[in-house]
Write a protein that holds these residues in place. Sequence first.
Motif, PDB file in Angstrom:
ATOM      1  N   UNK A   1       0.829  -1.209   0.000  1.00  0.00           N
ATOM      2  CA  UNK A   1       0.000   0.000   0.000  1.00  0.00           C
ATOM      3  C   UNK A   1       0.855   1.246   0.000  1.00  0.00           C
ATOM      4  N   UNK A   2       1.980   1.223   0.685  1.00  0.00           N
ATOM      5  CA  UNK A   2       2.880   2.384   0.705  1.00  0.00           C
ATOM      6  C   UNK A   2       3.496   2.621  -0.674  1.00  0.00           C
ATOM      7  N   UNK A   3       3.827   1.548  -1.365  1.00  0.00           N
ATOM      8  CA  UNK A   3       4.391   1.693  -2.717  1.00  0.00           C
ATOM      9  C   UNK A   3       3.378   2.275  -3.672  1.00  0.00           C
ATOM     10  N   UNK A   4       2.147   1.807  -3.585  1.00  0.00           N
ATOM     11  CA  UNK A   4       1.087   2.347  -4.446  1.00  0.00           C
ATOM     12  C   UNK A   4       0.848   3.812  -4.133  1.00  0.00           C
ATOM     13  N   UNK A   5       0.884   4.203  -2.876  1.00  0.00           N
ATOM     14  CA  UNK A   5       0.681   5.612  -2.524  1.00  0.00           C
ATOM     15  C   UNK A   5       1.779   6.492  -3.102  1.00  0.00           C
ATOM     16  N   UNK A   6       3.007   6.002  -3.017  1.00  0.00           N
ATOM     17  CA  UNK A   6       4.122   6.803  -3.582  1.00  0.00           C
ATOM     18  C   UNK A   6       3.999   6.949  -5.088  1.00  0.00           C
ATOM     19  N   UNK A   7       3.587   5.868  -5.753  1.00  0.00           N
ATOM     20  CA  UNK A   7       3.402   5.919  -7.206  1.00  0.00           C
ATOM     21  C   UNK A   7       2.276   6.863  -7.587  1.00  0.00           C
ATOM     22  N   UNK A   8       1.210   6.873  -6.829  1.00  0.00           N
ATOM     23  CA  UNK A   8       0.085   7.783  -7.106  1.00  0.00           C
ATOM     24  C   UNK A   8       0.508   9.221  -6.957  1.00  0.00           C
ATOM     25  N   UNK A   9       1.323   9.484  -5.974  1.00  0.00           N
ATOM     26  CA  UNK A   9       1.786  10.855  -5.767  1.00  0.00           C
ATOM     27  C   UNK A   9       2.682  11.304  -6.920  1.00  0.00           C
ATOM     28  N   UNK A  10       3.452  10.364  -7.443  1.00  0.00           N
ATOM     29  CA  UNK A  10       4.390  10.739  -8.537  1.00  0.00           C
ATOM     30  C   UNK A  10       3.659  11.080  -9.825  1.00  0.00           C
ATOM     31  N   UNK A  11       2.570  10.427 -10.098  1.00  0.00           N
ATOM     32  CA  UNK A  11       1.848  10.644 -11.350  1.00  0.00           C
ATOM     33  C   UNK A  11       0.649  11.536 -11.161  1.00  0.00           C
TER      34      UNK A  11
END
Length: 780
Positions: A35-45
């Motif tokens: 979930x933390x990885x998905x959150x970071x990816x969402x923030x990047x895009x």
Amino acid sequence: MSATKTSLPKSEAISKGYNFASTWEQSAPLTEQQLAAIGALSHAVAEPPFPANLAPEHISGHDTGLYISMKHSTVEETGAIETVLINTNQFYNWFMDLEAAMKSEAEEKYQCYVNTLTDRIQKCDGILHQVDETLDLFNDQQLEHQAVATKTKSVHDACDRRLLEKQRLIEFAESLRSKLNYFDELENVATSFYSPYMTLANGNFLPLLKRLDECISYFESNPQYAESSVYLVKFRQFQSRALGIICSHVLSVLKSTSSQVQAAIQSNNGSKAAVSEGLETSVIYVRFKVAASELKPVLEEIESRSSRKEYVQILAECHKLYCEQRLSLVRGIVHQRISEFAKKESLPSLTRSGCAYLMQVCQHEHQLFDHFFPSSSKDISSLAPLIDPLCTNLYDTLRPRLIHETNLDTLCELVDILKVEVLGEQLSRRSESLAGLPPTLDRILADVHERLTFRARTHICDEITNYVPFDDDLDYPTKLERSAEMKSESTATDQSPDIFKTWYRPLEKTLSCLSKLDRCLEPPVFTGLAQEAVEVCSLSIQKASKLIVKKSSPMDGQLFLIKHLLILREQIAPFDIEFSVTHKELDFSHLLEHLRRILRGQASLFGWSSSTSLARTLSPRVLESQMDAKKDLEKSLKSTCEEFIMSVTKLVVDPMLSFVTKVTAVKVALSLGSQNQKLESVMAKPLKDQAFATPDKVRELVQKVSAAVQQELPSVMEKMKLYLQNPSTRTILFKPIKTNIVEAHIQVQSRLKSEYTPEEMQSINMVSIQDLQDKLDNML
């Protein structure tokens, strides 16, 4: 504007993708790291950069259209989508296509997951199908196993039922056999009892008797069995025969022992009446103890079964046989011993010795009875046929002498011996072994009480009510003077005189009689005698007082009465009794008037109504009269003291009392007035001019009173000291006399002060009140 358009996923596919993703998310949740990885990816895009063809530098201000160039990985792997947007509508269309492409790109990976899961689900469905087939086979095998187990259990249950049924049949057979044993026992019992060797000495007798009791109890508790009543009657017949054998054996042993004792007595002394005390103990009791040891097994067996009425009867019969045999041996010895006491001893000594001897005999008999019957020896009624006749010997010896006994002291001594010594002390210490003796002693004590009550009433009548005084009895005050002289002489020799010699003889006899009867008679009887004695003693003293008045002087008679009434009141005070007695008598006087009316015809014998019935009219009336000897005594004492006080007062100040009375009469006459002018003129004169109230007359009466105070009053005080030895009594009696004398002087002085001059009062020379009081106080 020209552009190459690529087909994009439809919106329905997007919805399915989202639904699948949501289901997948719930079925396979991500870890916190994922979930933390998905959150970071969402923030990047979150804010993608502008496409290169939309950069500001590529937009010309002179063109009227919008040119957008972008690359899309889903349309072409290496190419880009280039679109020229002329107007807003084209822009929105382009944006929608772009958004659909982006959604398709996002759902592509989920679609891949869905395909994978779908394949796996199909594989799982195949596996589950195989499992279901396996479970069906297992269920079939389980049903077959259960059917086999059910059949096996039914076989086991059938076996258990057969075993239980077998056990019940065995128990029923045993129970039936045990019940039939009681029926079969009749033949065994009959064989044993008809045997010539069946005696009490036989060792099988007591077990056979026990078996008889068990059979009888069984048939009594099971009357529903066939022919149980017939068997019960037969068994009871055998039981009666067995008990008869026991009774005959006991009687045989007792008679044999009695014969041995009688033979031993005759061989040692020649006659049963002359048995010595040592021989009595060694022969009469020791040999019977040997017999008790012989009979002990069978008697204990009978006592242990005393809950059954048959054994209660046989035990009572054994008690009776024992008492008869013992009585035939002991009665003559006891009678001879008590007769010896009666020949050489007085009535009190005979009572004391006879009771002591009977207590010894009763104790020995109780101990011997306990050897024979240890369980039933506590029941005193069992020994009554033996003890009562033995005790009757003492009663028959004492009663003739009691009837002829006239001495109250002897009768009172008998009460003390029986009530205190025997019943109170000796029997209380050995109450269990002497339990049969108290009824006879109570009977003797009741006879003594009856005789004592009769003699007490006779004594009261002869010695108090009908007492005729001698001259010496009425020789007052000479008797008191002689006693005073003896008292002064005895003081010098340290000997106290007999104070009772100065009492009137009926008073002495009354108090002596009451003091003896107080501890000997029951309270109700003593109360009646005490009330009667006090009443007649008070009347006797009053009669003697009147004779002394004639013989000596009125004052001697009064002081004699006061002295003896005070003694009587003081001496009866310790008796805790009620001197008030209610007498009831029947009154038939009203019947005479009814009979007269009936004879005259004024009333009919059958004319009474229900409210005034014949029975009620002819029934006697109950009249109650209450007499209180103590109150009557107090009343007589009070009236006598008042008479004495008034007589002494008149003896001393009678002139003054006459003077005050005349003065009061003159004052009353003046206040009321008078129609007689001559009398009114006489009454109108001053008091000192009256014939009875002149200064000389007043001086004369004052001198008479002063002489009486100096001469008469001291002699009265000496006589009071002679009759009344208690100083407090004299003080109480003299106090109202002193008050009357002082009051007479005060009244005369008040008249003198109001009617006479100081010179006249000085010539009268009346003593002052204070001096008079001091003089009277010194006389005490």
